[in-house]
Write a protein that holds these residues in place. Structure first.
Motif, PDB file in Angstrom:
ATOM      1  N   ASP A  21       0.853  -1.187   0.000  1.00  0.00           N
ATOM      2  CA  ASP A  21       0.000   0.000   0.000  1.00  0.00           C
ATOM      3  C   ASP A  21       0.889   1.238   0.000  1.00  0.00           C
ATOM      4  O   ASP A  21       1.419   1.635   1.027  1.00  0.00           O
ATOM      5  CB  ASP A  21      -0.911  -0.004   1.224  1.00  0.00           C
ATOM      6  N   ASP A  23      -0.341   4.092  -1.154  1.00  0.00           N
ATOM      7  CA  ASP A  23      -1.342   5.150  -1.284  1.00  0.00           C
ATOM      8  C   ASP A  23      -0.864   6.410  -0.567  1.00  0.00           C
ATOM      9  O   ASP A  23      -0.485   6.364   0.607  1.00  0.00           O
ATOM     10  CB  ASP A  23      -2.662   4.667  -0.677  1.00  0.00           C
ATOM     11  N   ASP A  41      -0.789  -0.623  -4.637  1.00  0.00           N
ATOM     12  CA  ASP A  41      -1.692   0.533  -4.699  1.00  0.00           C
ATOM     13  C   ASP A  41      -0.856   1.799  -4.621  1.00  0.00           C
ATOM     14  O   ASP A  41      -0.319   2.141  -3.574  1.00  0.00           O
ATOM     15  CB  ASP A  41      -2.694   0.484  -3.548  1.00  0.00           C
ATOM     16  N   THR A  43      -2.184   4.760  -5.546  1.00  0.00           N
ATOM     17  CA  THR A  43      -3.186   5.812  -5.651  1.00  0.00           C
ATOM     18  C   THR A  43      -2.720   7.061  -4.899  1.00  0.00           C
ATOM     19  O   THR A  43      -2.236   6.966  -3.771  1.00  0.00           O
ATOM     20  CB  THR A  43      -4.539   5.328  -5.082  1.00  0.00           C
ATOM     21  N   ARG A  61      -2.206   0.148  -9.336  1.00  0.00           N
ATOM     22  CA  ARG A  61      -3.141   1.268  -9.435  1.00  0.00           C
ATOM     23  C   ARG A  61      -2.371   2.579  -9.287  1.00  0.00           C
ATOM     24  O   ARG A  61      -1.904   2.911  -8.209  1.00  0.00           O
ATOM     25  CB  ARG A  61      -4.226   1.141  -8.365  1.00  0.00           C
TER      26      ARG A  61
END
Length: 145
Positions: A21, A23, A41, A43, A61
């Motif tokens: 992660d 993010d 991720d 993002t 992503r």
């Protein structure tokens, strides 16, 4: 593997980052070489001046991420999402994109020469002042781009 279908062999990897992660992280100035990013991720990630060489991105992503003056050299992107991602002054030479989504992708300046975007659905994406020398856009959907 998807990139074999395109006639391109994937670069070898020395390290794998899986199901991470990232993010909202700021990865400015980081250097990555021969890394496989799997199910990561990214993002809303911030990236100024980082470097990715011969990396593979699978199911990553990049949604709403911002990349400025970053380098992605000879990388392979498979099944990645670039929704509302921004690339400003970035170099993505020799990259291969396969099965990715690009809704609202924004690219300003930079060098995307020799990229393989064959069959990409780039409708609604924006490329301004970007070098696309010998880019493969065969069968790409470009309406409204």
């Amino acid at each position: 593997m998807a990139d074999r279908r395109l006639g391109v062999s994937a670069p070898p990897v020395d390290k794998t980052i899986r199901s991470a992660d990232w993010d909202s992280l700021d990865i400015s100035g980081e250097n990555h070489r021969r890394v496989l990013f799997q199910d990561v991720d990214m993002t809303e990630l911030s990236d100024h001046g980082s470097s990715f060489e011969e990396c593979q991105f699978r199911n990553v992503r990049f949604n709403v991420s911002v990349h400025e003056d970053a380098r992605f050299l000879n990388c392979v992107f498979s099944r990645c999402s670039f929704f509302d991602a921004t690339f400003t002054g970035c170099k993505l030479t020799g990259c291969v994109f396969d099965g990715c989504t690009y809704g609202l992708l924004k690219v300003s300046g930079g060098d995307w020469s020799y990229v393989a975007l064959a069959g990409a659905d780039l409708r609604g994406s924006a490329f301004h002042g970007t070098r696309l020398r010998e880019a493969d856009l065969s069968a790409a959907r470009l309406e409204g781009a």
